[in-house]
Design a protein around this motif. Structure first.
Motif, short mmCIF file in Angstrom:
data_model
loop_
_atom_site.label_atom_id
_atom_site.label_comp_id
_atom_site.label_asym_id
_atom_site.label_seq_id
_atom_site.Cartn_x
_atom_site.Cartn_y
_atom_site.Cartn_z
N ARG A 139 0.82 -1.21 0.00
CA ARG A 139 0.00 0.00 0.00
C ARG A 139 0.85 1.26 0.00
O ARG A 139 0.54 2.23 -0.69
CB ARG A 139 -0.93 -0.01 1.21
N VAL A 140 1.93 1.24 0.77
CA VAL A 140 2.82 2.40 0.81
C VAL A 140 3.51 2.59 -0.53
O VAL A 140 3.66 3.71 -1.02
CB VAL A 140 3.85 2.24 1.95
N THR A 141 3.94 1.49 -1.14
CA THR A 141 4.58 1.59 -2.46
C THR A 141 3.60 2.13 -3.49
O THR A 141 3.97 2.97 -4.33
CB THR A 141 5.10 0.20 -2.90
N ARG A 142 2.37 1.66 -3.45
CA ARG A 142 1.35 2.15 -4.38
C ARG A 142 1.08 3.64 -4.16
O ARG A 142 0.92 4.41 -5.12
CB ARG A 142 0.07 1.34 -4.21
N LEU A 143 1.06 4.06 -2.89
CA LEU A 143 0.88 5.48 -2.59
C LEU A 143 2.02 6.31 -3.17
O LEU A 143 1.80 7.38 -3.74
CB LEU A 143 0.80 5.68 -1.07
N ALA A 144 3.23 5.81 -3.03
CA ALA A 144 4.40 6.52 -3.56
C ALA A 144 4.30 6.67 -5.08
O ALA A 144 4.64 7.72 -5.64
CB ALA A 144 5.68 5.78 -3.19
N ALA A 194 11.30 9.64 -8.95
CA ALA A 194 10.39 8.68 -8.32
C ALA A 194 11.02 8.04 -7.08
O ALA A 194 10.33 7.73 -6.11
CB ALA A 194 9.99 7.61 -9.33
N ASP A 195 12.34 7.82 -7.10
CA ASP A 195 13.01 7.22 -5.95
C ASP A 195 12.98 8.16 -4.75
O ASP A 195 12.89 7.73 -3.60
CB ASP A 195 14.45 6.86 -6.29
N VAL A 196 13.07 9.47 -5.01
CA VAL A 196 13.00 10.46 -3.93
C VAL A 196 11.61 10.42 -3.30
O VAL A 196 11.47 10.47 -2.07
CB VAL A 196 13.32 11.87 -4.46
N VAL A 197 10.59 10.33 -4.14
CA VAL A 197 9.22 10.28 -3.63
C VAL A 197 9.02 9.00 -2.81
O VAL A 197 8.44 9.03 -1.72
CB VAL A 197 8.21 10.32 -4.79
N LEU A 198 9.50 7.87 -3.32
CA LEU A 198 9.35 6.60 -2.60
C LEU A 198 10.04 6.66 -1.25
O LEU A 198 9.49 6.24 -0.22
CB LEU A 198 9.93 5.46 -3.43
N THR A 199 11.26 7.20 -1.21
CA THR A 199 11.99 7.32 0.05
C THR A 199 11.24 8.22 1.03
O THR A 199 11.14 7.92 2.22
CB THR A 199 13.39 7.87 -0.21
N THR A 200 10.72 9.34 0.52
CA THR A 200 9.98 10.28 1.38
C THR A 200 8.74 9.62 1.97
O THR A 200 8.44 9.77 3.16
CB THR A 200 9.56 11.52 0.57
N SER A 258 8.20 8.75 5.86
CA SER A 258 7.03 9.34 6.52
C SER A 258 6.23 8.28 7.24
O SER A 258 5.81 8.45 8.39
CB SER A 258 6.14 10.05 5.48
N TYR A 259 6.03 7.14 6.58
CA TYR A 259 5.30 6.04 7.20
C TYR A 259 6.02 5.54 8.45
O TYR A 259 5.40 5.34 9.50
CB TYR A 259 5.14 4.90 6.19
N THR A 260 7.33 5.33 8.32
CA THR A 260 8.11 4.82 9.45
C THR A 260 8.05 5.77 10.64
O THR A 260 7.89 5.35 11.78
CB THR A 260 9.57 4.60 9.03
N ALA A 261 8.19 7.07 10.38
CA ALA A 261 8.19 8.05 11.46
C ALA A 261 6.85 8.07 12.18
O ALA A 261 6.80 8.15 13.42
CB ALA A 261 8.51 9.44 10.89
N GLU A 270 -0.11 9.58 3.78
CA GLU A 270 -0.37 10.34 2.56
C GLU A 270 -0.37 11.84 2.84
O GLU A 270 0.26 12.62 2.12
CB GLU A 270 -1.71 9.93 1.95
N ARG A 271 -1.04 12.26 3.92
CA ARG A 271 -1.10 13.69 4.22
C ARG A 271 0.27 14.23 4.62
O ARG A 271 0.67 15.32 4.20
CB ARG A 271 -2.12 13.92 5.33
N PHE A 272 0.99 13.46 5.42
CA PHE A 272 2.32 13.90 5.85
C PHE A 272 3.28 13.94 4.67
O PHE A 272 4.05 14.89 4.50
CB PHE A 272 2.84 12.95 6.94
N ALA A 273 3.24 12.92 3.81
CA ALA A 273 4.13 12.87 2.66
C ALA A 273 3.81 14.00 1.68
O ALA A 273 4.73 14.59 1.09
CB ALA A 273 4.02 11.53 1.96
#
Length: 328
Positions: free
Chosen positions: A134-139, A151-157, A161-164, A180-183
């Protein structure tokens, strides 16, 4: 009565053939030796009980007051005996139980500490939402909205964000919407053009559950879009203080329901024109070109309803002066 007599010849029957083989014994001994450390066992139980089925090294580092190299050493020991496997994603490394050792680890922890193991279904799969997918799809969705970022920067962000947020989340089912809102906020900060954007203020307190939330809400209401205010916490709480949430509803209406504590990030500081700390010490990185100030205001977490209202009024006076200073 029948009595069976044992002769000297058969009193000690050889059992060597029943013993575990030397090679297998050496392997098991090495694994048990690797597990005979309290911190390693805690790391193992943290990974086994994580609803995501894996844990980030940044989460595991919080289990003890030790240096990062020490944490990495302990994880390497567990990897060397094939108890853990790892995967690097961007700047973070994620750890999960090795499939070949999953049943053994589950049996071990369940025998000595049943509460430390997440439930598994009959087919051997852990009962957890497929957060990673789900997180990968969101990215991927967010990357399409900000083509100026790799795209890699977005995925990392998104992953960071999810981990934090996962560190303090009470209900994991809400993690993806909050991520999603935080990212989105972080990606907006990464793409902000200082030359053309309206002034941006970042309020930072410890928990991001009181003072900084009130200050940001008051700026956004008073400035009417001519100044953008963000808020963050050096050690964010899991929820906003109840008295503060009710005041936020008075200030922002239905929008207040979307507010939640967020961790402080470097990109939030870099995107700000003004950073105002509120009792969180020297936690903000010093970025050239950013104006810094500190407001000594009370902590709503330690105040009554009336006290929180007084803190709001104090912050409101400071906010008016700040907005007047930022706008022509």
């Amino acid at each position: 009565m029948n009595v069976t007599l044992t002769t000297a010849d058969d009193a000690c029957s050889p059992v060597a053939t029943h013993a575990i083989g030397l090679e297998a014994a050496s392997s098991v001994a090495a694994t048990l030796k690797a597990l005979s450390d309290p911190l390693r066992l805690r790391m193992l139980s943290a990974i086994a009980s994580d609803p995501r089925g894996e844990s980030c090294v940044c989460d595991l580092a919080e289990l003890a007051d030790v240096s990062q190299p020490t944490v990495s050493h302990h994880l390497k020991v567990l990897k060397d005996v094939d108890v853990l496997i790892s995967e690097r994603r961007g700047t973070w490394v994620w750890y999960r139980i090795s499939p070949s050792r999953r049943s053994a680890v589950t049996a071990l922890l369940d025998s000595f500490a049943p509460a430390s193991v997440a439930p598994w279904s009959d087919d051997g799969e852990q009962r957890r939402p497929d957060f990673d997918a789900r997180v990968t799809r969101l990215a991927e969705e967010l990357a399409a909205e900000v083509p100026e970022l790799d795209a890699d920067v977005v995925l990392t962000t998104v992953r960071e964000s999810y981990t934090a947020l996962a560190r303090t989340a009470r209900v994991t089912s809400a993690l993806v919407p909050l991520t999603e809102r935080f990212a989105r906020q972080r990606l907006s900060d990464l793409t902000r053009d200082r030359a053309t954007a309206v002034p941006q203020v970042l309020f930072v307190c410890v928990a991001n559950a009181g003072r900084s939330q009130l200050a940001a809400a008051l700026v956004n209401k008073l400035a009417g879009g001519k100044v953008v205010a963000r808020s963050a916490g050096s050690s964010p709480a899991d929820v906003i203080h109840p008295h503060v949430r009710s005041l936020l509803a008075e200030i922002e209406g239905d929008t207040a329901a979307e507010r939640f504590p967020k961790p402080l990030t470097d990109d939030a500081v870099r995107a700000a024109d003004v950073v105002i700390t509120m009792g969180c010490g020297d936690v903000c990185p010093i970025i050239p070109g950013v104006r810094y100030d500190d407001w000594a205001v009370g902590d709503p977490a330690l105040a009554s309803r009336e006290g929180v209202e007084a803190i709001r009024d104090d912050i409101a006076g400071r906010v008016r002066a700040l907005v007047d200073d930022l706008l022509p």
